[in-house]
Design a protein around this motif. Structure first.
Motif, PDB file in Angstrom:
ATOM      1  N   ARG A  46      43.563  34.998  49.049  1.00 50.99           N
ATOM      2  CA  ARG A  46      43.394  35.256  47.628  1.00 50.99           C
ATOM      3  C   ARG A  46      44.375  34.678  46.515  1.00 50.99           C
ATOM      4  N   LEU A  47      43.953  33.806  45.688  1.00 58.65           N
ATOM      5  CA  LEU A  47      45.032  33.256  44.729  1.00 58.65           C
ATOM      6  C   LEU A  47      45.485  34.377  43.716  1.00 58.65           C
ATOM      7  N   ASP A  48      44.524  35.212  43.360  1.00 57.50           N
ATOM      8  CA  ASP A  48      45.110  36.490  42.472  1.00 57.50           C
ATOM      9  C   ASP A  48      44.618  37.683  42.995  1.00 57.50           C
ATOM     10  N   PRO A  49      45.295  38.883  42.672  1.00 61.72           N
ATOM     11  CA  PRO A  49      44.971  40.223  43.216  1.00 61.72           C
ATOM     12  C   PRO A  49      43.545  40.733  42.822  1.00 61.72           C
ATOM     13  N   PRO A  50      42.624  41.257  43.499  1.00 59.65           N
ATOM     14  CA  PRO A  50      41.441  41.714  43.012  1.00 59.65           C
ATOM     15  C   PRO A  50      41.662  42.514  41.749  1.00 59.65           C
ATOM     16  N   ARG A  51      40.401  42.619  41.119  1.00 59.23           N
ATOM     17  CA  ARG A  51      40.251  43.376  39.912  1.00 59.23           C
ATOM     18  C   ARG A  51      39.113  44.296  40.171  1.00 59.23           C
ATOM     19  N   SER A  52      39.282  45.416  39.256  1.00 59.68           N
ATOM     20  CA  SER A  52      38.168  46.412  39.284  1.00 59.68           C
ATOM     21  C   SER A  52      36.889  45.580  39.049  1.00 59.68           C
ATOM     22  N   THR A  53      35.641  46.256  39.453  1.00 56.76           N
ATOM     23  CA  THR A  53      34.402  45.591  39.371  1.00 56.76           C
ATOM     24  C   THR A  53      34.136  45.768  37.509  1.00 56.76           C
ATOM     25  N   LEU A  54      34.460  46.605  37.058  1.00 56.11           N
ATOM     26  CA  LEU A  54      34.298  46.800  35.642  1.00 56.11           C
ATOM     27  C   LEU A  54      35.045  46.047  34.847  1.00 56.11           C
ATOM     28  N   VAL A  55      36.083  45.538  35.058  1.00 55.30           N
ATOM     29  CA  VAL A  55      36.947  44.427  34.567  1.00 55.30           C
ATOM     30  C   VAL A  55      36.432  43.155  34.654  1.00 55.30           C
ATOM     31  N   GLU A  56      35.804  42.846  36.162  1.00 58.40           N
ATOM     32  CA  GLU A  56      35.229  41.658  36.426  1.00 58.40           C
ATOM     33  C   GLU A  56      33.807  41.326  35.570  1.00 58.40           C
ATOM     34  N   ARG A  57      33.340  42.348  35.381  1.00 62.83           N
ATOM     35  CA  ARG A  57      31.869  42.436  34.552  1.00 62.83           C
ATOM     36  C   ARG A  57      32.225  42.120  33.061  1.00 62.83           C
ATOM     37  N   LEU A  58      33.245  42.839  32.637  1.00 64.52           N
ATOM     38  CA  LEU A  58      33.367  42.514  31.124  1.00 64.52           C
ATOM     39  C   LEU A  58      34.079  41.406  30.674  1.00 64.52           C
ATOM     40  N   ASP A  59      34.584  40.538  31.539  1.00 66.02           N
ATOM     41  CA  ASP A  59      35.605  39.513  31.348  1.00 66.02           C
ATOM     42  C   ASP A  59      34.442  38.306  31.436  1.00 66.02           C
ATOM     43  N   PRO A  60      34.114  37.602  30.252  1.00 63.78           N
ATOM     44  CA  PRO A  60      33.263  36.630  30.026  1.00 63.78           C
ATOM     45  C   PRO A  60      33.815  34.986  30.170  1.00 63.78           C
ATOM     46  N   ARG A  61      35.136  35.046  30.604  1.00 66.36           N
ATOM     47  CA  ARG A  61      36.001  33.814  30.412  1.00 66.36           C
ATOM     48  C   ARG A  61      35.911  33.150  31.786  1.00 66.36           C
ATOM     49  N   HIS A  62      35.880  31.968  31.695  1.00 62.77           N
ATOM     50  CA  HIS A  62      35.886  30.764  33.009  1.00 62.77           C
ATOM     51  C   HIS A  62      35.179  31.404  34.298  1.00 62.77           C
TER      52      HIS A  62
END
Length: 402
Positions: A266-282
């Motif tokens: 993993r390059l970055d630590p895992p984020r919650s499903t909610l955060v991932e759904r709400l993040d529209p970037r990249h």
């Protein structure tokens, strides 16, 4: 009509503001931003702010000159430069590049000279009562609309030619719509010139102020179509973004389960499903990284799948009646699920020859392959295989991971 002009003005400024964030970094797209900035300024000066500018500066009808310089000279020159550039027809000689700058600059200087020399201090309405001022206005308008017409006609040719070459996608239809809008702009110029010549004789081409009404409708139609046509290709990018986001979320369970056993990939630590759904970037960059980490995790789990497990996985899927690519994918899913459980139990790996799994040549085909792998990984067939190969006594490490 005033409400329509206000609505079009708001649309233009919204488009200009939105494109400032996406077009300014790309040198080739800056010309398109200047186009919308010029059109926005032109429409703004047609409304109340134009009258306020005249009052503040004390220069009669200054807004009349500025709206033509912004909307006619700047916007049309910038749009033509953008269309020629993206169509591959940009000027390749120094002479042509200088002419592209000199022609609009010369038009602007000529218009400004006529305006300040002969059209002051008259108001536009009273100019028709003075022959000299009327001739100056005629020259001013012919220069302005002549330049505008030549630019728009060139733009129509570029749009239709490149629109056909681009096919029936959003880009092709967007260029066609822009071409229709530019054609409406050419008609606007023709109506304005005809009305000016006819008024020189004392009447208009249509009764009353209908000349102005027809010209205004043509102008607003042209502006609306240009906004729609230039925005239409964005739908393609929006559709691609939506598809990439769906793929990103669809691969999340497989990525999470595999990298849970190999967190080092993993390059970055895992984020919650909610955060991932709400993040529209990249989204595309994140999706690409996700596919890489899934494959890296699968490679790291290779040594936790001894030959006996590989053989049993192939026999298991064959018993289920699977053949071909579907069987290979299902066998890989069974092998990965068993290897993941083995690593989570803390069992020591044994070096195994690497057998490359099926994948894609590009991101699109790789995503399709991993999506099929994910479906197989969570299938009843794979669950049954893991249950059949699971040791009778679970490891404390595995229980802790659960």
């Amino acid at each position: 009509m005033h409400n329509i002009e206000t609505t079009v003005t708001i649309l233009l400024w919204l488009t200009t503001s939105w494109r400032a964030t996406k077009d300014w970094k790309d040198r080739r797209n800056r010309a398109l931003w200047w186009t919308f900035f010029g059109l926005s300024m032109m429409m703004t000066l047609r409304l109340a702010p134009g009258k306020h500018l005249d009052q503040i500066t004390g220069v009669t009808d200054l807004s009349y000159l500025l709206k033509h310089l912004f909307g006619g000279v700047l916007a049309s020159a910038a749009l033509l430069a953008f269309l020629q550039d993206i169509s591959g027809k940009s000027d390749r000689t120094a002479t042509m590049r200088r002419l592209r700058v000199a022609l609009p600059l010369g038009t602007a200087v000529s218009m400004s000279a006529l305006f300040f020399a002969k059209l002051q201090p008259y108001e536009t309405v009273t100019i028709y009562q003075d022959v000299t001022a009327h001739l100056a206005l005629l020259s001013y308008t012919v220069i302005f609309l002549g330049f505008l017409s030549v630019s728009l006609i060139s733009g129509v040719q570029v749009c239709w030619r490149w629109g056909r070459e681009s096919g029936n996608g959003m880009l092709g239809w967007g260029l066609r719509i822009i071409g229709i809008g530019l054609a409406a702009g050419v008609l606007y110029s023709a109506v304005r010139i005809a009305a000016l010549f006819s008024r020189f004789r004392g009447d208009g081409i249509l009764p009353g102020d209908q000349d102005d009404l027809v010209a205004t409708l043509l102008l607003l139609t042209a502006l609306f179509l240009i906004v729609v046509g230039s925005t239409l290709p964005v739908l393609d990018r929006l559709r691609s973004w939506r598809k990439e986001r769906q793929d990103l979320l669809r691969l999340r369970p497989l990525w999470k389960d595999l990298t849970q056993s190999v967190p080092s990939v993993r390059l970055d630590p895992p984020r919650s499903t909610l955060v991932e759904r709400l993040d529209p970037r990249h989204v595309k960059k994140r999706l690409y990284r996700r596919t890489v980490e899934i494959r890296d995790a699968a490679l790291a789990l290779n040594d936790h799948a001894p030959p006996v497990i590989r053989t049993r996985a192939r026999e298991h899927v064959a018993t289920a009646g699977l053949i071909g690519t579907q069987a290979e994918t299902a066998a890989e899913a069974c092998r990965l699920a068993s290897a993941r459980r083995s690593r989570l139990r803390g069992e020591s790996p044994s070096p195994q020859p690497h057998q490359p799994s099926g994948g894609g040549r590009d991101l699109h085909s790789e995503i399709r392959a991993l999506t099929q792998l994910s479906e197989a990984f969570y299938s009843d067939l794979t669950h049954a295989f893991v249950a059949a190969t699971e040791p009778s006594t679970p490891s404390p490490l595995l229980e802790t991971q659960r």
